[in-house]
Design an enzyme around this catalytic site. Sequence first.
Site, PDB file in Angstrom:
ATOM      1  N   LYS A  23      -4.780  14.944   3.518  1.00 25.31           N
ATOM      2  CA  LYS A  23      -4.600  15.403   4.904  1.00 25.31           C
ATOM      3  C   LYS A  23      -3.958  16.785   4.860  1.00 25.31           C
ATOM      4  CE  LYS A  23      -1.236  15.338   7.655  1.00 25.31           C
ATOM      5  NZ  LYS A  23      -1.464  16.699   8.172  1.00 25.31           N
ATOM      6  N   GLU A  44       7.781  17.087  -2.752  1.00 24.00           N
ATOM      7  CA  GLU A  44       8.149  18.482  -3.060  1.00 24.00           C
ATOM      8  C   GLU A  44       8.565  19.122  -1.744  1.00 24.00           C
ATOM      9  OE1 GLU A  44       8.506  19.737  -5.883  1.00 24.00           O
ATOM     10  OE2 GLU A  44       7.208  18.669  -7.279  1.00 24.00           O
ATOM     11  N   CYS A  92       7.957  27.936  -1.203  1.00 23.65           N
ATOM     12  CA  CYS A  92       9.037  26.964  -1.340  1.00 23.65           C
ATOM     13  C   CYS A  92      10.086  27.502  -2.295  1.00 23.65           C
ATOM     14  CB  CYS A  92       8.485  25.643  -1.825  1.00 23.65           C
ATOM     15  SG  CYS A  92       7.455  25.805  -3.273  1.00 23.65           S
ATOM     16  N   GLU A  96      16.615  27.588   5.418  1.00 24.73           N
ATOM     17  CA  GLU A  96      15.489  28.172   4.689  1.00 24.73           C
ATOM     18  C   GLU A  96      14.710  29.065   5.648  1.00 24.73           C
ATOM     19  OE1 GLU A  96      12.358  25.408   3.798  1.00 24.73           O
ATOM     20  OE2 GLU A  96      11.789  26.515   2.002  1.00 24.73           O
TER      21      GLU A  96
HETATM   22  P1  NAD Z   1       5.935  20.277   7.358  1.00 25.74           P
HETATM   23  O1  NAD Z   1       6.847  19.297   6.739  1.00 25.74           O
HETATM   24  O2  NAD Z   1       6.106  20.634   8.767  1.00 25.74           O
HETATM   25  O3  NAD Z   1       4.418  19.776   7.239  1.00 25.74           O
HETATM   26  C1  NAD Z   1       3.863  19.394   5.989  1.00 25.74           C
HETATM   27  C2  NAD Z   1       2.752  18.389   6.233  1.00 25.74           C
HETATM   28  O4  NAD Z   1       3.314  17.205   6.776  1.00 25.74           O
HETATM   29  C3  NAD Z   1       1.660  18.855   7.197  1.00 25.74           C
HETATM   30  O5  NAD Z   1       0.401  18.455   6.695  1.00 25.74           O
HETATM   31  C4  NAD Z   1       2.016  18.073   8.462  1.00 25.74           C
HETATM   32  O6  NAD Z   1       0.890  17.871   9.303  1.00 25.74           O
HETATM   33  C5  NAD Z   1       2.491  16.765   7.857  1.00 25.74           C
HETATM   34  N1  NAD Z   1       3.242  15.901   8.772  1.00 25.74           N
HETATM   35  C6  NAD Z   1       3.779  16.216   9.972  1.00 25.74           C
HETATM   36  N2  NAD Z   1       4.361  15.115  10.521  1.00 25.74           N
HETATM   37  C7  NAD Z   1       4.201  14.101   9.636  1.00 25.74           C
HETATM   38  C8  NAD Z   1       4.562  12.727   9.628  1.00 25.74           C
HETATM   39  N3  NAD Z   1       5.224  12.162  10.637  1.00 25.74           N
HETATM   40  N4  NAD Z   1       4.231  11.972   8.550  1.00 25.74           N
HETATM   41  C9  NAD Z   1       3.576  12.524   7.504  1.00 25.74           C
HETATM   42  N5  NAD Z   1       3.172  13.820   7.469  1.00 25.74           N
HETATM   43  C10 NAD Z   1       3.485  14.603   8.520  1.00 25.74           C
HETATM   44  O7  NAD Z   1       5.995  21.564   6.397  1.00 25.74           O
HETATM   45  P2  NAD Z   1       5.257  22.964   6.571  1.00 25.74           P
HETATM   46  O8  NAD Z   1       5.924  23.675   7.711  1.00 25.74           O
HETATM   47  O9  NAD Z   1       3.778  22.731   6.601  1.00 25.74           O
HETATM   48  O10 NAD Z   1       5.610  23.677   5.200  1.00 25.74           O
HETATM   49  C11 NAD Z   1       6.781  24.414   4.999  1.00 25.74           C
HETATM   50  C12 NAD Z   1       7.802  23.606   4.226  1.00 25.74           C
HETATM   51  O11 NAD Z   1       7.205  23.122   3.028  1.00 25.74           O
HETATM   52  C13 NAD Z   1       8.980  24.442   3.779  1.00 25.74           C
HETATM   53  O12 NAD Z   1      10.173  23.725   3.937  1.00 25.74           O
HETATM   54  C14 NAD Z   1       8.715  24.662   2.293  1.00 25.74           C
HETATM   55  O13 NAD Z   1       9.851  24.936   1.521  1.00 25.74           O
HETATM   56  C15 NAD Z   1       8.062  23.386   1.922  1.00 25.74           C
HETATM   57  N6  NAD Z   1       7.271  23.563   0.704  1.00 25.74           N
HETATM   58  C16 NAD Z   1       7.726  22.983  -0.447  1.00 25.74           C
HETATM   59  C17 NAD Z   1       7.023  23.165  -1.629  1.00 25.74           C
HETATM   60  C18 NAD Z   1       7.506  22.551  -2.912  1.00 25.74           C
HETATM   61  O14 NAD Z   1       6.746  22.513  -3.882  1.00 25.74           O
HETATM   62  N7  NAD Z   1       8.712  22.046  -2.987  1.00 25.74           N
HETATM   63  C19 NAD Z   1       5.850  23.927  -1.631  1.00 25.74           C
HETATM   64  C20 NAD Z   1       5.418  24.497  -0.434  1.00 25.74           C
HETATM   65  C21 NAD Z   1       6.137  24.290   0.730  1.00 25.74           C
END
Ligand code: NAD
Length: 470
Positions: free
Chosen positions: A170, A243, A277, A374
């Site tokens: 997804k 992650e 990230c 962040e």
């Molecule tokens: P987010 O958590 O808002 O969304 C990530 C995913 O989760 C999306 O596909 C979203 O649709 C989904 N999601 C939303 N609600 C959900 C629910 N209730 N249950 C399950 N899934 C759900 O994150 P973002 O804004 O897309 O990405 C940015 C964040 O990701 C930052 O905090 C960044 O640091 C982190 N990030 C971490 C890594 C790593 O490897 N540690 C890599 C890239 C990004």
Amino acid sequence: MRIYTMTVDGHSVTSSDTFPVLNPADESVVAEAPKGTVELLDTAVAAARRAFPGWAAQTPEYRSAKLNEIADLIEANAQELSTLLTLEQGKTQGEFGADYEVGGAAAWTRVTAGLRLDDEVIQNDAQGRIVAVRKPLGVVASITPWNWPLAIAIWHVMPAIHIGCTVVIKPSPYTPLTTLRLVELMNTLLPPGVINVVTGGAEIGDRISTHPDINKIVFTGSTAIGRHIMSNSAGTLKRLTLELGGNDAGIILPGTNIDPFIDRLFLASFLNCGQNCSALKRLFVHSSQYEEIVEKIAAYVSTKRVGTGLDASNHIGPLSNRMQLEKVASLVEDARKRGARIVTGGMPLKGPGYFYKPTVVADVSDDMLLVKEEQFGPALPILKYETVEEAVARANSLDVGLGGSVWSNDVEAGAKIAALLECGTAWVNSHSLLSPMAPFGGVKSSGIGTEFSIDGLKEYTYIQVINIAK
Ligand code: NAD
């Protein structure tokens, strides 16, 4: 306008219900994406479940060959994928942008194809033989964010299918198109049901984390959603790789000449418009060099051109969505109001699109939101320190620990301090450099589990012990 479709059980699936995917450079509609439903998710999970025994029964050599064919297909479609990535996510094509992401996706797939997990013989003597065998977990759900949508999809999906699992992915609703296209391409090479994609947001995510027939979730995204997934999936005791967010610190050791590192420091913080990230998000500089280093970094950053990622002369594209633009702007405003000095940047660009001037902020304190939270954008706070011990303590003071770095002309001295950082990866004289052969993951609230390398592959397996008495 091209029609993008989901892939479920080997078939293309359209939907009369769609949502627009916006180009972050001008807010035009790149494409309408089909909207997934909970029912379609259930169908995809059932297809993945049916496909699992046959896929798991294939030899590792067969699955490895399939991964290499997928890498070839990514390369054959690289230009299309790279343009699509820039259109939906905003990143530049050059400058470690979309071309780099697509090239990295193919390369990562090939390295993953070469990984092997051998049985481990624990005992083999007159009393008996004990062997630990790694078996694929079953159906894996992958949930991805919008910053590196193609690369992160590859990081999740390739080890899973390589080891014999089947997958439902997804993507983020902000950037679903490259994933829809990737899965469409993969589906031409794989049996029906091995790889499926369903779009959607929280409602699909919640169904995934409570679904009784999903064995594991691999999630990359924010700490808040990671926590939510963990608590939601407790009822079905899923395996999790999370992650999550980071707020990486970098420490420049006293007396360091940063001239050889200036471009690396820039990339560490501003690559992908700072939406990494493991970007360098807080930079600690000794008081004796503070003004000099702040000036040097700000002068370098201000030479960078900001504009649409499709124009090769631009170094930095827009932020990926309005929500993120507003977040970065509000964190910088908070710092400004509380007395920080905006050395360069500090404002959005006029006109359509989510552009924000690359920003360096000095005279910041640890309690400002720009430092505590962040920022995930092109705004680097530079903090002053008096002793290295103090800098390390402040770097470690937050509840996240994805990466960290130490910068010094003496790499051994740098490595000693790097070892004191509480984080999954500690770099010396670089930041954010990843390798498919090196385990990657966070500590504290930056996550649970590991990606990449043999350790990452093991996360898609369980151990079965065969214990034979002689
Ligand atoms: P987010 O958590 O808002 O969304 C990530 C995913 O989760 C999306 O596909 C979203 O649709 C989904 N999601 C939303 N609600 C959900 C629910 N209730 N249950 C399950 N899934 C759900 O994150 P973002 O804004 O897309 O990405 C940015 C964040 O990701 C930052 O905090 C960044 O640091 C982190 N990030 C971490 C890594 C790593 O490897 N540690 C890599 C890239 C990004």
